[in-house]
Enzyme design. Structure first.
Site, mmCIF file in Angstrom:
data_model
loop_
_atom_site.group_PDB
_atom_site.id
_atom_site.type_symbol
_atom_site.label_atom_id
_atom_site.label_comp_id
_atom_site.label_asym_id
_atom_site.label_seq_id
_atom_site.Cartn_x
_atom_site.Cartn_y
_atom_site.Cartn_z
ATOM 1 N N ASN A 233 0.986 -0.988 -0.005
ATOM 2 C CA ASN A 233 0.059 0.218 0.143
ATOM 3 C C ASN A 233 0.715 1.081 -0.047
ATOM 4 O OD1 ASN A 233 -1.946 2.114 0.743
ATOM 5 N ND2 ASN A 233 -2.302 1.452 2.772
ATOM 6 N N LYS B 240 0.097 4.153 0.182
ATOM 7 C CA LYS B 240 -0.343 5.159 0.456
ATOM 8 C C LYS B 240 -0.515 6.375 -0.917
ATOM 9 C CE LYS B 240 -0.189 2.909 4.724
ATOM 10 N NZ LYS B 240 0.239 3.056 6.030
ATOM 11 N N HIS C 125 -9.087 1.456 4.683
ATOM 12 C CA HIS C 125 -8.199 1.747 5.667
ATOM 13 C C HIS C 125 -7.957 2.921 6.893
ATOM 14 C CE1 HIS C 125 -4.002 2.434 6.361
ATOM 15 N NE2 HIS C 125 -3.250 1.762 6.038
ATOM 16 N N GLU D 33 -6.754 4.531 7.947
ATOM 17 C CA GLU D 33 -6.841 5.866 7.586
ATOM 18 C C GLU D 33 -7.783 6.819 6.797
ATOM 19 O OE1 GLU D 33 -2.981 5.421 5.170
ATOM 20 O OE2 GLU D 33 -1.940 4.768 7.304
ATOM 21 N N GLU E 82 -5.382 -4.835 10.533
ATOM 22 C CA GLU E 82 -4.588 -3.785 10.380
ATOM 23 C C GLU E 82 -4.452 -3.453 11.984
ATOM 24 O OE1 GLU E 82 -2.175 -2.286 7.137
ATOM 25 O OE2 GLU E 82 -3.853 -1.307 7.515
ATOM 26 N N GLY F 37 2.621 2.300 11.203
ATOM 27 C CA GLY F 37 4.235 2.990 10.874
ATOM 28 C C GLY F 37 4.646 3.474 11.865
ATOM 29 N N SER G 256 3.533 -1.783 10.341
ATOM 30 C CA SER G 256 4.946 -2.438 10.323
ATOM 31 C C SER G 256 5.491 -3.528 10.422
ATOM 32 C CB SER G 256 5.695 -2.116 11.980
ATOM 33 O OG SER G 256 5.567 -0.733 12.356
HETATM 34 P P1 13P Z 1 3.620 0.381 7.750
HETATM 35 O O1 13P Z 1 3.883 -1.226 7.292
HETATM 36 O O2 13P Z 1 4.144 1.307 7.192
HETATM 37 O O3 13P Z 1 3.256 -0.031 9.407
HETATM 38 O O4 13P Z 1 1.571 0.656 6.840
HETATM 39 C C1 13P Z 1 1.055 -0.170 7.109
HETATM 40 C C2 13P Z 1 -0.415 -0.061 6.817
HETATM 41 O O5 13P Z 1 -1.200 0.592 6.910
HETATM 42 C C3 13P Z 1 -0.315 -0.731 4.978
HETATM 43 O O6 13P Z 1 -1.902 -0.624 4.925
#
Ligand code: 13P
Length: 253
Positions: free
Chosen positions: A10, A12, A97, A99, A169, A175, A215
């Site tokens: 992803n 982003k 997601h 976010e 997740e 992150g 992560s």
């Molecule tokens: P990270 O791997 O940067 O923690 O992000 C995970 C994520 O949100 C994937 O959709």
């Protein structure tokens, strides 16, 4: 039959179209070694999707989008429809997601509508669920996941459920560098599969791919995916460079 490991990147809101093209070219070369032993996808921004589809044509890497609107077309400024994604050769779409839930008002209801639209256009949804740190500390993780699962998949048939990937997740692990321990993640994945079993029966639930996200990197992908109910990963930061994404995949095999 064992579930195949599925690793999706992803990206982003990262990479211009030129940067995305370069990364796709690198990945095409570095991931060829995996053949069809693993399912691989990259999910760039909308502006890079066409480029990604072109570069990765004929490779073992699929392309996914990061969002889809539920309407076929119309007055929805800033949104993208299933027809538009299907036309350019996109295969997957990330939906719900955390976010998007946190910053853009996504709810279980809108997640459900987006899933229905994706299925209508033969796109395979990667549906994200997960608890916040507060919910984990309150002991409400399972209740939160149960509500998210039942809300997201309301009205989704068993046949359609087999086209869906669930991505667990934990919001506190995204992150942050804080990964759920493999045991903790497995416990939650087991709960997710049990919930899917209650809804769709064991035969269907055993076939559904449930990814872990938060992560995940090359140093922990092996132990995470070695867990019985963890079938791959949805990768943020480590998906932005060819070497880290490739090493992460290699360690799952
Ligand atoms: P990270 O791997 O940067 O923690 O992000 C995970 C994520 O949100 C994937 O959709």
């Amino acid at each position: 039959m064992a579930r195949k490991i599925f690793i999706a990147g992803n990206w982003k809101m990262n990479k211009t179209a030129a940067e995305a093209k370069a990364l796709c070219e690198e990945l095409k070369a570095s991931c060829a070694q995996f053949g069809d032993k693993v399912e691989i996808a990259v999910c760039p921004t909308f502006t890079s999707l066409t480029t990604a589809v072109e570069v990765l044509k004929g490779s073992n890497i699929k392309v996914g989008a990061q969002n889809i609107h539920w309407a076929d077309n119309g007055a929805f400024t800033g949104e993208i429809s299933g027809a538009m994604l299907q036309e350019i050769g996109v295969e997957y779409v990330i939906i719900g997601h955390s976010e998007r839930r946190q910053y853009f008002g996504e709810t279980d209801e809108t997640v459900n509508k987006r899933i229905m639209a994706a299925l209508k256009y033969n796109l395979k949804p990667i549906v994200c669920i997960g608890e916040t740190l507060e919910e984990r500390e309150n002991g409400t993780t399972n209740a939160v996941l149960d509500k998210q699962i039942k809300g997201a998949f309301a009205g989704v048939s068993a046949d359609d459920m087999l086209k869906i990937t669930v991505a667990y997740e934990p919001v506190w692990a995204i992150g942050t560098g804080k990964t759920a321990t493999p045991e903790m993640a497995q416990e939650t994945h087991e709960f997710i599969r049990k919930t899917l079993t209650d809804l769709y029966g064991a035969e269907v639930a055993e076939k559904i791919t449930v990814q872990y996200g938060g992560s995940m990197k090359d140093s922990n992908s092996k132990e995470l995916t070695a867990q019985k109910d963890i079938d791959g990963g949805l990768i943020g930061g480590a998906a932005l460079k060819a070497d880290s994404f490739t090493a992460l995949i290699a360690n799952t095999l």
